[in-house]
Write a protein that holds these residues in place. Structure first.
Motif, PDB file in Angstrom:
ATOM      1  N   UNK A 106     -30.206  22.021  62.003  1.00 38.09           N
ATOM      2  CA  UNK A 106     -31.214  20.989  61.796  1.00 38.09           C
ATOM      3  C   UNK A 106     -31.070  19.971  62.913  1.00 38.09           C
ATOM      4  N   UNK A 107     -32.135  19.809  63.697  1.00 36.90           N
ATOM      5  CA  UNK A 107     -32.093  18.951  64.878  1.00 36.90           C
ATOM      6  C   UNK A 107     -32.507  17.515  64.594  1.00 36.90           C
ATOM      7  N   UNK A 108     -33.260  17.296  63.519  1.00 37.50           N
ATOM      8  CA  UNK A 108     -33.707  15.957  63.199  1.00 37.50           C
ATOM      9  C   UNK A 108     -34.701  15.960  62.063  1.00 37.50           C
ATOM     10  N   UNK A 109     -35.024  14.771  61.611  1.00 35.60           N
ATOM     11  CA  UNK A 109     -36.040  14.595  60.576  1.00 35.60           C
ATOM     12  C   UNK A 109     -37.309  14.146  61.282  1.00 35.60           C
ATOM     13  N   UNK A 110     -38.362  14.934  61.150  1.00 43.13           N
ATOM     14  CA  UNK A 110     -39.645  14.628  61.785  1.00 43.13           C
ATOM     15  C   UNK A 110     -40.390  13.522  61.055  1.00 43.13           C
ATOM     16  N   UNK A 111     -40.162  13.405  59.774  1.00 39.47           N
ATOM     17  CA  UNK A 111     -40.825  12.382  58.996  1.00 39.47           C
ATOM     18  C   UNK A 111     -40.743  12.689  57.518  1.00 39.47           C
ATOM     19  N   UNK A 112     -41.196  11.733  56.738  1.00 39.41           N
ATOM     20  CA  UNK A 112     -41.262  11.893  55.289  1.00 39.41           C
ATOM     21  C   UNK A 112     -42.711  11.658  54.885  1.00 39.41           C
ATOM     22  N   UNK A 113     -43.298  12.639  54.228  1.00 37.68           N
ATOM     23  CA  UNK A 113     -44.660  12.530  53.723  1.00 37.68           C
ATOM     24  C   UNK A 113     -44.575  12.328  52.217  1.00 37.68           C
ATOM     25  N   UNK A 114     -45.216  11.281  51.731  1.00 40.66           N
ATOM     26  CA  UNK A 114     -45.285  11.012  50.306  1.00 40.66           C
ATOM     27  C   UNK A 114     -46.719  11.251  49.871  1.00 40.66           C
ATOM     28  N   UNK A 115     -46.893  12.216  48.971  1.00 43.02           N
ATOM     29  CA  UNK A 115     -48.216  12.571  48.477  1.00 43.02           C
ATOM     30  C   UNK A 115     -48.307  12.108  47.023  1.00 43.02           C
ATOM     31  N   UNK A 116     -49.262  11.229  46.757  1.00 46.67           N
ATOM     32  CA  UNK A 116     -49.463  10.707  45.413  1.00 46.67           C
ATOM     33  C   UNK A 116     -50.830  11.160  44.926  1.00 46.67           C
ATOM     34  N   UNK A 117     -50.862  11.696  43.701  1.00 45.48           N
ATOM     35  CA  UNK A 117     -52.134  12.077  43.086  1.00 45.48           C
ATOM     36  C   UNK A 117     -52.334  11.227  41.844  1.00 45.48           C
ATOM     37  N   UNK A 118     -53.620  10.941  41.601  1.00 44.53           N
ATOM     38  CA  UNK A 118     -53.987  10.129  40.437  1.00 44.53           C
ATOM     39  C   UNK A 118     -55.068  10.850  39.660  1.00 44.53           C
ATOM     40  N   UNK A 122     -57.701   6.877  35.135  1.00 45.69           N
ATOM     41  CA  UNK A 122     -56.420   6.683  34.447  1.00 45.69           C
ATOM     42  C   UNK A 122     -55.423   6.075  35.419  1.00 45.69           C
ATOM     43  N   UNK A 123     -54.439   5.435  34.886  1.00 44.67           N
ATOM     44  CA  UNK A 123     -53.415   4.793  35.707  1.00 44.67           C
ATOM     45  C   UNK A 123     -52.251   5.730  36.040  1.00 44.67           C
ATOM     46  N   UNK A 124     -52.252   6.940  35.478  1.00 46.75           N
ATOM     47  CA  UNK A 124     -51.124   7.850  35.724  1.00 46.75           C
ATOM     48  C   UNK A 124     -51.118   8.355  37.165  1.00 46.75           C
ATOM     49  N   UNK A 125     -49.906   8.431  37.728  1.00 44.37           N
ATOM     50  CA  UNK A 125     -49.722   8.941  39.085  1.00 44.37           C
ATOM     51  C   UNK A 125     -48.590   9.961  39.084  1.00 44.37           C
ATOM     52  N   UNK A 126     -48.675  10.905  40.013  1.00 49.72           N
ATOM     53  CA  UNK A 126     -47.590  11.854  40.269  1.00 49.72           C
ATOM     54  C   UNK A 126     -47.319  11.808  41.766  1.00 49.72           C
ATOM     55  N   UNK A 127     -46.052  11.724  42.131  1.00 51.08           N
ATOM     56  CA  UNK A 127     -45.680  11.615  43.538  1.00 51.08           C
ATOM     57  C   UNK A 127     -44.723  12.735  43.904  1.00 51.08           C
ATOM     58  N   UNK A 128     -44.943  13.273  45.093  1.00 48.23           N
ATOM     59  CA  UNK A 128     -44.099  14.342  45.623  1.00 48.23           C
ATOM     60  C   UNK A 128     -43.758  13.983  47.065  1.00 48.23           C
ATOM     61  N   UNK A 129     -42.482  14.093  47.420  1.00 39.24           N
ATOM     62  CA  UNK A 129     -42.029  13.777  48.769  1.00 39.24           C
ATOM     63  C   UNK A 129     -41.748  15.057  49.545  1.00 39.24           C
ATOM     64  N   UNK A 130     -42.043  15.009  50.835  1.00 41.36           N
ATOM     65  CA  UNK A 130     -41.788  16.115  51.752  1.00 41.36           C
ATOM     66  C   UNK A 130     -40.944  15.558  52.894  1.00 41.36           C
TER      67      UNK A 130
END
Length: 173
Positions: A106-118, A122-130
C-alpha cells in the motif's frame, strides 16, 4: 499522501493501521462527500453495508487490477468490506492477496469518500465510508495468480461494464 503510523506498521506497507478516519483528516488526506436521496429498498440495503477499502493496484505497465469476485459481481477495482473497528489497510491488503493471489504494498491513501443516503421526506440517513488506497504489486512480473476471485486481470482503461466505486477515477486516465 501517507498518513502517520498510529500503531505497529501493517505488513508490507509504510501505512500504519487505519481505524480512525479523523486521524486521516488530521494527516491531510483529502475527504469527499456525496449525498443522495433514495427509495426505501435501496436505503435499507445501504444502511446494512460495511464500509469499503477500494485498492487501485497499478502494475509497472500502468495497468490497474480489476476483478469480479463472483460470476454475478460487477467488475471493479478490489474493494474489501471493512467492519467497524477493523484496520482498513490490513483488510485491503488481505483482500487483494486472497482474491487476486498477489501481494501488494500500500503506497498511500488517495482519499476518503463518504456517501450519505437519505429517505425522501424522512430524517433518516445511512452513511458508508470508502478509504481508497493506491498500491503496487510486490512481485516484478505482477501476474495475477489463482485467488478466490471469479476473474481478475490488468486493464489500461476501466471496462465499460465495470462499477465506478468511489476513487476509481484516480487510477484511470
Amino acid at each position: 499522501m501517507t498518513p502517520p503510523a498510529t500503531e505497529e506498521t501493517t505488513e508490507s506497507t509504510a501505512i500504519g493501521p487505519i481505524t480512525d478516519l479523523d486521524a486521516l483528516r488530521d494527516a491531510g488526506v483529502p475527504f469527499f462527500e456525496e449525498t443522495d436521496t433514495v427509495e426505501e429498498a435501496q436505503f435499507e440495503l445501504l444502511d446494512n453495508l460495511d464500509d469499503l477499502a477500494p485498492v487501485g493496484v497499478v502494475n509497472e505497465d500502468g495497468e490497474v487490477l480489476v476483478m469480479r469476485v463472483s460470476e454475478d459481481c460487477t467488475p471493479k477495482i478490489p474493494s474489501a468490506a471493512v467492519e467497524p473497528g477493523e484496520d482498513y489497510a490490513a483488510v485491503a491488503q488481505q483482500w487483494v492477496r486472497q482474491q487476486a493471489g498477489i501481494d501488494v504494498t500500500l503506497d498511500g491513501v488517495e482519499g476518503v469518500w463518504t456517501v450519505t443516503v437519505r429517505l425522501e421526506d424522512e430524517a433518516r440517513e445511512a452513511t458508508r465510508n470508502f478509504v481508497v488506497f493506491a498500491a503496487t504489486p510486490e512481485t516484478g512480473d505482477a501476474a495475477v495468480h489463482e485467488g478466490d476471485a471469479f476473474e481478475a486481470d490488468w486493464y489500461a482503461e476501466l471496462p465499460d461494464d465495470a462499477a465506478d466505486v468511489p476513487g476509481t477515477n484516480r487510477f484511470f486516465d
